[in-house]
Design a protein around this motif. Structure first.
Motif, PDB file in Angstrom:
ATOM      1  N   SER A 115       0.829  -1.204   0.000  1.00 35.12           N
ATOM      2  CA  SER A 115       0.000   0.000   0.000  1.00 35.12           C
ATOM      3  C   SER A 115       0.862   1.252   0.000  1.00 35.12           C
ATOM      4  CB  SER A 115      -0.922   0.023   1.224  1.00 35.12           C
ATOM      5  OG  SER A 115      -0.168   0.071   2.425  1.00 35.12           O
ATOM      6  N   ASN A 117       0.432   5.580   0.717  1.00 34.38           N
ATOM      7  CA  ASN A 117      -0.478   6.524   1.336  1.00 34.38           C
ATOM      8  C   ASN A 117      -0.223   7.987   0.968  1.00 34.38           C
ATOM      9  OD1 ASN A 117      -1.894   4.520   2.879  1.00 34.38           O
ATOM     10  ND2 ASN A 117      -0.100   4.399   4.208  1.00 34.38           N
ATOM     11  N   GLN A 118       0.686   8.240   0.040  1.00 34.12           N
ATOM     12  CA  GLN A 118       0.984   9.615  -0.354  1.00 34.12           C
ATOM     13  C   GLN A 118       0.997   9.724  -1.868  1.00 34.12           C
ATOM     14  OE1 GLN A 118       4.505  11.195   1.486  1.00 34.12           O
ATOM     15  NE2 GLN A 118       3.963  10.447   3.523  1.00 34.12           N
ATOM     16  N   SER A 119       0.484  10.854  -2.364  1.00 31.77           N
ATOM     17  CA  SER A 119       0.382  11.059  -3.810  1.00 31.77           C
ATOM     18  C   SER A 119       1.741  10.947  -4.495  1.00 31.77           C
ATOM     19  CB  SER A 119      -0.241  12.429  -4.092  1.00 31.77           C
ATOM     20  OG  SER A 119      -1.545  12.506  -3.570  1.00 31.77           O
ATOM     21  N   GLU A 202     -14.077   7.934  -1.303  1.00 29.91           N
ATOM     22  CA  GLU A 202     -12.874   7.853  -2.142  1.00 29.91           C
ATOM     23  C   GLU A 202     -13.297   7.544  -3.568  1.00 29.91           C
ATOM     24  OE1 GLU A 202      -8.406   5.822  -2.085  1.00 29.91           O
ATOM     25  OE2 GLU A 202      -9.852   5.442  -0.486  1.00 29.91           O
ATOM     26  N   ASP A 230      -5.485  14.221  -2.577  1.00 30.01           N
ATOM     27  CA  ASP A 230      -4.788  13.138  -1.888  1.00 30.01           C
ATOM     28  C   ASP A 230      -5.017  11.842  -2.656  1.00 30.01           C
ATOM     29  OD1 ASP A 230      -3.835  14.731   0.162  1.00 30.01           O
ATOM     30  OD2 ASP A 230      -5.633  14.472   1.372  1.00 30.01           O
ATOM     31  N   GLU A 231      -3.973  11.039  -2.774  1.00 29.07           N
ATOM     32  CA  GLU A 231      -4.066   9.810  -3.548  1.00 29.07           C
ATOM     33  C   GLU A 231      -3.431   8.667  -2.769  1.00 29.07           C
ATOM     34  OE1 GLU A 231      -3.499   8.566  -8.258  1.00 29.07           O
ATOM     35  OE2 GLU A 231      -2.329  10.197  -7.399  1.00 29.07           O
ATOM     36  N   THR A 232      -4.124   7.535  -2.715  1.00 29.28           N
ATOM     37  CA  THR A 232      -3.587   6.331  -2.100  1.00 29.28           C
ATOM     38  C   THR A 232      -3.668   5.203  -3.125  1.00 29.28           C
ATOM     39  OG1 THR A 232      -5.753   5.702  -1.210  1.00 29.28           O
ATOM     40  CG2 THR A 232      -4.327   7.056   0.201  1.00 29.28           C
TER      41      THR A 232
END
Length: 261
Positions: A115, A117-119, A202, A230-232
């Motif tokens: 995973s 958690n930051q763009s 989301e 924000d992108e995950t």
């Protein structure tokens, strides 16, 4: 935090010890100073000033006047910062060389799903996969908010090297942007990408498949900051991983249903 303490902290982060940082900052506040004066201004024990100043001298950050008592003077800030920058970059280069020489495992870990958690890390992962592409790239873009110049550059580099690049986008405007940046790619407008609905607040962002094995599935969320998305994401690069198998099958079915080449 005072400006003096801020300067000490910054120099320490650049690799100087706390005593070195305090002595150097003290000397920048003095035209020149003896060990006693430096000790008083820097709040460093006088017994430690001598060896600290000696180390700063070896680093080219302090000049010594051969007088009695000896006096010390900091090199100009511009020169000192240039030397610190050169030393910092040299240590980074040394670390990079050492890491490249560390023995790598005999086989890469092709199992598991990871995973992000930051763009910025999402973009880094996509670009990494694009750089490794050998045969094909299939990218679905649900919104122009996730279009990044590094991704576009990676797509063009892959296409220029002979990799088949297919990009599906939601609108003609997005298609024009992609075609301008990646003229060697096949770009298809897929209206269904416009109608994506949020799932637990989301929205779909982008879905990448490289060489039918490397997968990045990214979603976006609204940020509290203006004009910031924000992108995950989750990703895998295993041919036999269940996530990759299912994604590959679904994308190929999607491609066949739309007769996309």
């Amino acid at each position: 935090m005072s400006k003096t303490e801020e300067a000490v902290t910054t120099l320490t982060e650049l690799g100087l010890t706390e005593y070195e940082s305090r002595c150097f900052v003290a000397l920048t506040r003095l035209s020149s100073g003896t060990a006693r004066e430096i000790s008083q201004v820097a709040d460093v024990p006088r017994s430690r000033v001598y060896d600290t100043i000696e180390r700063l001298g070896r680093k080219g950050l302090v000049d010594v006047q051969q007088s009695e008592p000896r006096e010390y003077r900091a090199t100009p800030v511009e020169s000192a910062c240039r030397r610190l920058k050169e030393d910092y970059e040299s240590r980074i280069d040394a670390a990079e060389n050492a890491l490249h020489q560390v023995e790598e495992p005999e086989s890469s870990d092709d199992e598991g799903m990871w995973s992000i958690n930051q763009s910025e890390q999402v973009v880094d992962r996509i670009v990494t996969f694009l750089e490794a592409a050998e045969e094909s790239v299939y990218l679905l873009i649900a919104t122009d908010e996730v279009l990044d110049r590094r991704i576009l550059a990676g797509l063009q580099a892959a296409a220029s090297s002979g990799v088949h690049v297919l990009v599906e986008v939601p609108t003609e405007d997005v298609a024009d942007r992609v075609r301008d940046a990646v003229p060697d790619a096949a770009v298809v407008v897929a209206a269904d990408l416009q109608s994506s609905e949020p799932v637990y607040s989301e929205w779909p962002g982008q879905l990448l498949m490289v060489d039918r094995a490397s997968i990045v599935a990214a979603g976006r969320t609204e940020s509290d900051l203006p004009d910031v998305t924000d992108e995950t994401a989750v990703w895998t690069y295993g041919h036999d991983h269940g996530f990759a198998v299912w994604t590959r099958k679904l994308l190929e079915q999607r491609r066949a249903a739309r007769s996309i080449e």
